[in-house]
Design a protein around this motif. Structure first.
Motif, mmCIF file in Angstrom:
data_model
loop_
_atom_site.group_PDB
_atom_site.id
_atom_site.type_symbol
_atom_site.label_atom_id
_atom_site.label_comp_id
_atom_site.label_asym_id
_atom_site.label_seq_id
_atom_site.Cartn_x
_atom_site.Cartn_y
_atom_site.Cartn_z
ATOM 1 N N ASP A 18 0.984 -1.112 0.013
ATOM 2 C CA ASP A 18 -0.095 0.031 0.010
ATOM 3 C C ASP A 18 0.805 1.176 0.052
ATOM 4 O O ASP A 18 0.477 2.250 -0.542
ATOM 5 N N LYS A 19 2.046 1.213 0.712
ATOM 6 C CA LYS A 19 2.749 2.466 0.830
ATOM 7 C C LYS A 19 3.293 2.936 -0.411
ATOM 8 O O LYS A 19 3.407 4.038 -0.834
ATOM 9 N N HIS A 20 3.497 1.895 -1.614
ATOM 10 C CA HIS A 20 4.088 2.065 -2.830
ATOM 11 C C HIS A 20 3.006 2.824 -3.748
ATOM 12 O O HIS A 20 3.088 3.586 -4.457
ATOM 13 N N LYS A 21 1.814 2.314 -3.522
ATOM 14 C CA LYS A 21 0.608 2.451 -4.550
ATOM 15 C C LYS A 21 0.063 3.958 -3.935
ATOM 16 O O LYS A 21 -0.288 4.814 -4.719
ATOM 17 N N ASN A 22 0.019 4.285 -2.564
ATOM 18 C CA ASN A 22 -0.359 5.643 -2.257
ATOM 19 C C ASN A 22 0.320 6.692 -2.614
ATOM 20 O O ASN A 22 -0.520 7.711 -2.677
ATOM 21 N N ALA A 51 -5.314 7.572 -12.178
ATOM 22 C CA ALA A 51 -5.800 6.339 -12.764
ATOM 23 C C ALA A 51 -4.790 5.193 -12.503
ATOM 24 O O ALA A 51 -5.114 3.876 -12.434
ATOM 25 N N ILE A 52 -3.587 5.410 -12.547
ATOM 26 C CA ILE A 52 -2.537 4.499 -12.554
ATOM 27 C C ILE A 52 -2.375 3.930 -11.039
ATOM 28 O O ILE A 52 -2.346 2.584 -10.948
ATOM 29 N N PHE A 53 -3.015 4.616 -10.097
ATOM 30 C CA PHE A 53 -3.134 4.362 -8.679
ATOM 31 C C PHE A 53 -4.118 3.024 -8.678
ATOM 32 O O PHE A 53 -4.001 2.096 -8.027
#
Length: 134
Positions: A18-22, A51-53
């Motif tokens: 999650d920390k990389h997506k956020n 959108a990439i998220f």
């Protein structure tokens, strides 16, 4: 007929931490706000990052099946199908898991970045591939 069964269900899947997506979401929102207030060119970049998220949120980066595994590290990258019997070695070099995989007459090195996974997922992925490598 393909050696990979498209109807098979993976017994374990791992997504990006999650920390990389956020980070993408926060940067996208910031770019969108700055674009609306100051620089209109950033609106498109903000929408793109958001959108990439959402695409990354649904991405299963590593899937383990009975006879093989799938690795897809990003949306635009191809999916790697790695047969369990073809894995010759697995070692960690500078936060990457290097897999030596036999492919026809040559050996291919597949590099899986470990930092994108949560700590528990990293340990499971490393132990799975090290067990298969012998």
């Amino acid at each position: 007929m393909s050696e990979y069964d498209a109807t098979a269900e993976p017994f374990e899947t791992f997504g990006v931490a999650d920390k990389h997506k956020n980070i993408l979401l926060y940067m996208g929102i910031a770019a969108l706000v700055i674009g609306l207030l100051i620089v209109p060119h950033l609106i498109g970049m903000g929408i793109f990052m958001i959108a990439i998220f959402f695409f990354h949120s649904k991405l299963e980066a590593v899937r383990f099946y009975k006879d093989y595994s799938e690795v897809k590290l990003a949306i635009a990258r191809p999916r790697w199908f790695i047969k369990n019997k073809d894995i010759n070695s697995a070692e960690i070099i500078k936060d990457f898991l290097h897999l030596e995989v036999a492919a026809k007459e040559k050996t291919i090195t597949r590099k899986i970045p470990l930092k994108i996974f949560a700590e528990d997922d990293r340990k499971k992925i490393i132990s799975h591939y090290k067990k298969l490598a012998g």
